[in-house]
Scaffold this motif. Structure first.
Motif, PDB file in Angstrom:
ATOM      1  N   ARG A  53      69.797  26.899 -40.148  1.00 30.33           N
ATOM      2  CA  ARG A  53      69.727  25.505 -39.630  1.00 30.33           C
ATOM      3  C   ARG A  53      70.008  24.396 -40.415  1.00 30.33           C
ATOM      4  O   ARG A  53      70.672  23.630 -40.090  1.00 30.33           O
ATOM      5  N   ARG A 109      70.196  35.002 -27.052  1.00 33.16           N
ATOM      6  CA  ARG A 109      69.498  34.197 -26.232  1.00 33.16           C
ATOM      7  C   ARG A 109      68.179  34.580 -26.349  1.00 33.16           C
ATOM      8  O   ARG A 109      67.398  33.572 -26.175  1.00 33.16           O
ATOM      9  N   SER A 145      63.092  27.586 -29.034  1.00 31.07           N
ATOM     10  CA  SER A 145      62.829  26.511 -28.021  1.00 31.07           C
ATOM     11  C   SER A 145      61.253  26.384 -27.978  1.00 31.07           C
ATOM     12  O   SER A 145      60.826  25.081 -27.503  1.00 31.07           O
ATOM     13  N   LYS A 178      67.180  32.136 -29.272  1.00 30.02           N
ATOM     14  CA  LYS A 178      67.004  31.101 -28.877  1.00 30.02           C
ATOM     15  C   LYS A 178      66.032  30.368 -28.090  1.00 30.02           C
ATOM     16  O   LYS A 178      65.368  29.615 -28.249  1.00 30.02           O
TER      17      LYS A 178
END
Length: 83
Positions: free
Chosen positions: A79, A20, A27, A23
């Motif tokens: 990614r 988290r 972001s 992430k």
């Protein structure tokens, strides 16, 4: 406790928490942007070292920087591969 992590062991819960956090970092900027920013930060730090004098931890700082760059490179590669 969050219902989604009720039935996981503590190691898994830590991994989920780290995930988290990563992430949230990504972001704000992409992995490649983080790498570029890290190089800028490190380069500025090294330029400042000339004025500040010898830092006995300079080797450790470089290793930390290198590991962060490698970490974001792995994320970027993952990614690109769709992982």
């Amino acid at each position: 406790m969050n219902a989604s992590i009720k039935n996981v062991d503590s190691d898994d819960a830590i991994c989920l928490a780290y995930g988290r956090g990563v992430k949230e970092l990504l972001s704000q900027s992409t992995a490649s942007e983080w790498i570029e920013d890290l190089w800028i930060i490190y380069s500025d730090h090294m330029a400042f070292q000339k004025e500040a004098g010898c830092n006995p931890r300079i080797g450790e700082i470089f290793l930390s920087f290198r590991e962060l760059v490698f970490f974001f490179q792995k994320l970027e590669i993952g990614r690109e591969k769709g992982e």
